[in-house]
Design a protein around this motif. Structure first.
Motif, PDB file in Angstrom:
ATOM      1  N   LEU A  96       3.001  -7.115   2.406  1.00 54.20           N
ATOM      2  CA  LEU A  96       2.732  -7.440   3.783  1.00 54.20           C
ATOM      3  C   LEU A  96       2.083  -8.829   4.055  1.00 54.20           C
ATOM      4  O   LEU A  96       2.402  -9.581   5.181  1.00 54.20           O
ATOM      5  CB  LEU A  96       2.085  -6.138   4.553  1.00 54.20           C
ATOM      6  N   SER A  97       1.193  -9.139   3.252  1.00 56.19           N
ATOM      7  CA  SER A  97       0.422 -10.470   3.286  1.00 56.19           C
ATOM      8  C   SER A  97       1.172 -11.407   3.056  1.00 56.19           C
ATOM      9  O   SER A  97       1.211 -12.550   3.803  1.00 56.19           O
ATOM     10  CB  SER A  97      -0.858 -10.290   2.270  1.00 56.19           C
ATOM     11  N   ALA A  98       2.194 -11.558   2.135  1.00 55.62           N
ATOM     12  CA  ALA A  98       3.034 -12.523   1.897  1.00 55.62           C
ATOM     13  C   ALA A  98       3.790 -12.741   2.904  1.00 55.62           C
ATOM     14  O   ALA A  98       4.561 -13.704   2.926  1.00 55.62           O
ATOM     15  CB  ALA A  98       3.853 -12.252   0.551  1.00 55.62           C
ATOM     16  N   LEU A  99       4.193 -11.524   3.633  1.00 52.32           N
ATOM     17  CA  LEU A  99       4.979 -11.864   4.866  1.00 52.32           C
ATOM     18  C   LEU A  99       4.249 -12.234   6.107  1.00 52.32           C
ATOM     19  O   LEU A  99       5.239 -12.652   6.997  1.00 52.32           O
ATOM     20  CB  LEU A  99       6.021 -10.456   5.036  1.00 52.32           C
ATOM     21  N   GLY A 100       3.104 -12.383   6.055  1.00 53.36           N
ATOM     22  CA  GLY A 100       2.571 -12.947   7.313  1.00 53.36           C
ATOM     23  C   GLY A 100       1.454 -12.243   7.774  1.00 53.36           C
ATOM     24  O   GLY A 100       0.852 -12.618   8.922  1.00 53.36           O
ATOM     25  N   ALA A 101       1.394 -11.000   7.468  1.00 54.82           N
ATOM     26  CA  ALA A 101       0.265 -10.172   8.180  1.00 54.82           C
ATOM     27  C   ALA A 101      -1.144 -10.254   7.603  1.00 54.82           C
ATOM     28  O   ALA A 101      -1.244 -10.684   6.330  1.00 54.82           O
ATOM     29  CB  ALA A 101       0.570  -8.809   7.967  1.00 54.82           C
ATOM     30  N   ASP A 102      -2.040 -10.101   8.326  1.00 55.21           N
ATOM     31  CA  ASP A 102      -3.584 -10.380   7.984  1.00 55.21           C
ATOM     32  C   ASP A 102      -3.955  -8.837   7.625  1.00 55.21           C
ATOM     33  O   ASP A 102      -4.503  -8.331   8.626  1.00 55.21           O
ATOM     34  CB  ASP A 102      -4.353 -11.148   8.808  1.00 55.21           C
ATOM     35  N   VAL A 103      -3.890  -8.579   6.368  1.00 50.14           N
ATOM     36  CA  VAL A 103      -4.154  -7.121   6.081  1.00 50.14           C
ATOM     37  C   VAL A 103      -4.679  -7.064   4.594  1.00 50.14           C
ATOM     38  O   VAL A 103      -4.540  -7.795   3.624  1.00 50.14           O
ATOM     39  CB  VAL A 103      -2.822  -6.270   5.920  1.00 50.14           C
ATOM     40  N   LYS A 104      -5.361  -5.718   4.363  1.00 47.77           N
ATOM     41  CA  LYS A 104      -5.922  -5.356   3.062  1.00 47.77           C
ATOM     42  C   LYS A 104      -5.771  -3.929   3.058  1.00 47.77           C
ATOM     43  O   LYS A 104      -5.885  -3.076   3.833  1.00 47.77           O
ATOM     44  CB  LYS A 104      -7.156  -6.007   2.883  1.00 47.77           C
ATOM     45  N   ALA A 105      -5.756  -3.557   1.553  1.00 41.05           N
ATOM     46  CA  ALA A 105      -6.105  -2.183   1.421  1.00 41.05           C
ATOM     47  C   ALA A 105      -7.390  -1.543   1.197  1.00 41.05           C
ATOM     48  O   ALA A 105      -8.179  -2.286   0.792  1.00 41.05           O
ATOM     49  CB  ALA A 105      -5.368  -1.669   0.048  1.00 41.05           C
ATOM     50  N   ARG A 106      -7.819  -0.403   1.755  1.00 42.16           N
ATOM     51  CA  ARG A 106      -9.019   0.078   1.978  1.00 42.16           C
ATOM     52  C   ARG A 106      -9.280   1.746   1.560  1.00 42.16           C
ATOM     53  O   ARG A 106      -8.175   2.250   1.932  1.00 42.16           O
ATOM     54  CB  ARG A 106      -9.853  -0.289   3.232  1.00 42.16           C
ATOM     55  N   GLU A 107     -10.003   1.976   0.897  1.00 41.45           N
ATOM     56  CA  GLU A 107     -10.395   3.313   0.493  1.00 41.45           C
ATOM     57  C   GLU A 107     -10.971   4.324   1.778  1.00 41.45           C
ATOM     58  O   GLU A 107     -11.862   3.599   2.351  1.00 41.45           O
ATOM     59  CB  GLU A 107     -11.445   3.432  -0.651  1.00 41.45           C
ATOM     60  N   VAL A 108     -10.439   5.340   2.042  1.00 35.45           N
ATOM     61  CA  VAL A 108     -11.164   6.293   3.139  1.00 35.45           C
ATOM     62  C   VAL A 108     -11.001   7.559   2.693  1.00 35.45           C
ATOM     63  O   VAL A 108      -9.756   8.149   2.392  1.00 35.45           O
ATOM     64  CB  VAL A 108     -10.152   5.898   4.453  1.00 35.45           C
ATOM     65  N   GLY A 109     -11.920   8.292   2.278  1.00 36.49           N
ATOM     66  CA  GLY A 109     -12.042   9.663   2.100  1.00 36.49           C
ATOM     67  C   GLY A 109     -11.395   9.879   0.762  1.00 36.49           C
ATOM     68  O   GLY A 109     -10.746  10.759   0.561  1.00 36.49           O
ATOM     69  N   GLY A 110     -11.414   8.942  -0.307  1.00 38.12           N
ATOM     70  CA  GLY A 110     -10.724   9.354  -1.530  1.00 38.12           C
ATOM     71  C   GLY A 110      -9.303   8.825  -1.523  1.00 38.12           C
ATOM     72  O   GLY A 110      -8.844   8.613  -2.667  1.00 38.12           O
ATOM     73  N   ASP A 111      -8.858   8.413  -0.353  1.00 38.92           N
ATOM     74  CA  ASP A 111      -7.434   7.915  -0.454  1.00 38.92           C
ATOM     75  C   ASP A 111      -7.467   6.461  -0.090  1.00 38.92           C
ATOM     76  O   ASP A 111      -8.626   5.951   0.577  1.00 38.92           O
ATOM     77  CB  ASP A 111      -6.665   8.629   0.689  1.00 38.92           C
ATOM     78  N   TRP A 112      -6.278   5.817  -0.362  1.00 41.30           N
ATOM     79  CA  TRP A 112      -6.279   4.406   0.061  1.00 41.30           C
ATOM     80  C   TRP A 112      -5.132   4.197   0.983  1.00 41.30           C
ATOM     81  O   TRP A 112      -4.253   4.995   1.300  1.00 41.30           O
ATOM     82  CB  TRP A 112      -5.778   3.682  -1.196  1.00 41.30           C
ATOM     83  N   ARG A 113      -5.550   3.385   2.046  1.00 43.22           N
ATOM     84  CA  ARG A 113      -5.012   3.201   3.384  1.00 43.22           C
ATOM     85  C   ARG A 113      -4.543   1.569   3.796  1.00 43.22           C
ATOM     86  O   ARG A 113      -5.168   0.725   3.157  1.00 43.22           O
ATOM     87  CB  ARG A 113      -5.800   3.603   4.453  1.00 43.22           C
ATOM     88  N   VAL A 114      -3.471   1.485   4.086  1.00 41.96           N
ATOM     89  CA  VAL A 114      -3.012   0.105   4.728  1.00 41.96           C
ATOM     90  C   VAL A 114      -2.846   0.431   6.256  1.00 41.96           C
ATOM     91  O   VAL A 114      -1.970   1.222   6.518  1.00 41.96           O
ATOM     92  CB  VAL A 114      -2.036  -0.432   4.029  1.00 41.96           C
ATOM     93  N   ASP A 115      -3.335  -0.610   7.186  1.00 42.13           N
ATOM     94  CA  ASP A 115      -3.326  -0.259   8.709  1.00 42.13           C
ATOM     95  C   ASP A 115      -2.894  -1.735   9.227  1.00 42.13           C
ATOM     96  O   ASP A 115      -3.389  -2.611   8.869  1.00 42.13           O
ATOM     97  CB  ASP A 115      -4.299   0.200   9.334  1.00 42.13           C
ATOM     98  N   LEU A 116      -1.931  -1.740  10.018  1.00 40.45           N
ATOM     99  CA  LEU A 116      -1.541  -2.680  10.900  1.00 40.45           C
ATOM    100  C   LEU A 116      -1.643  -2.375  12.179  1.00 40.45           C
ATOM    101  O   LEU A 116      -0.825  -1.429  12.854  1.00 40.45           O
ATOM    102  CB  LEU A 116      -0.107  -3.205  10.597  1.00 40.45           C
TER     103      LEU A 116
END
Length: 291
Positions: A96-116
């Protein structure tokens, strides 16, 4: 790449990196973005509860799935998300970042999330991605989840994307300024960059000059002083004429900049104004940047 992209943006904003480091990161970004362009994007409309959602799949050149993300309506706006393993979240964030979005993966409650959020969704300009988002908006309208006015507004935002155009790696904001005079109402196109510091200003001016733009003829600039904000304005029409000349010479970023401006103008209703600036240059076989 997702982590490096975020690091690059963070460092640029705070002027922490020397030019040679930024140059290396820039080359890496171009390589990753070129790879991202070869990624196939497909989508599928699904039902979730009583509402439609769209699942967007990213596939490699052999057609194998390498990542996916869900796009939903949260009652107020469009929202895309993924929840899963760290490896998959980081891979998705990199794409997503390479396609133009400003985004990062983050840990939430033991799981990993990506949000746009909506702005990040529309920052991705790949046609297949935009078609997926439009399909969801139309499905939401057909199911009665949103009304006609909301549907039209969302489609306009999808078509327009963010009010940003990249010129020689410098992100300029684009806006239409309306003025009322004795002769009536007129519109002026403003293409500007507002650096946060003297270092950011110097780096932007250097990038523009290295790319073939002349200060005073193609752009005007004021260096930040005493804590104030400086500026760089693309001069009209000469700055746009220079972009056309560079596009004609086969400069990829200039072609992307012109196409982005036209895309934005169509969606936001200032195509006639942009066309008046571009037409003399586009119709001329050769351009004299000093005329």
């Amino acid at each position: 790449w997702g982590g490096l992209s975020g690091l690059l943006r963070w460092g640029e904003a705070r002027e922490l990196y020397a030019d040679h480091i930024l140059e290396k990161l820039g080359k890496m970004r171009k390589y990753v973005e070129a790879y991202a362009e070869r990624i196939k994007i497909e989508h599928k409309l699904e039902e979730e509860g009583n509402r439609p959602k769209v699942v967007v799949f990213f596939k490699d050149e052999e057609g194998d799935e390498i990542a996916y993300i869900n796009i939903r309506w949260d009652g107020e706006s469009l929202h895309a998300d993924f929840n899963g393993s760290k490896e998959k979240a980081e891979r998705l964030a990199a794409i997503l970042s390479a396609l133009g979005a400003d985004v990062k993966a983050r840990e939430v409650g033991g799981d990993w999330r990506v949000d746009l959020a909506t702005d990040s969704i529309t920052a991705i300009r790949r046609p297949e991605w935009l078609e997926a988002v439009k399909a969801l908006v139309n499905a939401l309208y057909e199911r009665g989840v949103i009304g006609e006015e909301r549907r039209k507004r969302l489609l306009r935002e999808i078509e327009a994307g963010p009010n940003v155009v990249e010129v020689a790696s410098v992100e300029f904001s684009v806006k239409l300024e309306k003025r009322t005079t004795k002769r009536g109402e007129s519109s002026t196109l403003i293409i500007q960059y507002r650096p946060r510091s003297a270092e950011a200003f110097d780096r932007a001016v250097k990038a523009l000059k290295s790319a073939g733009l002349e200060e005073g003829r193609h752009f005007t600039a004021k260096r930040p002083e005493k804590g104030g904000r400086g500026y760089i304005y693309l001069k009209l029409p000469f700055g746009l004429w220079r972009l056309v000349e560079l596009e004609r010479a086969g400069v990829d970023w200039a072609e992307r900049a012109i196409n982005r401006l036209k895309e934005m103008a169509r969606a936001r209703g200032f195509s006639d104004l942009l066309e008046r600036h571009l037409k003399p240059a586009e119709e001329a076989e050769t351009l004299n940047p000093r005329t």
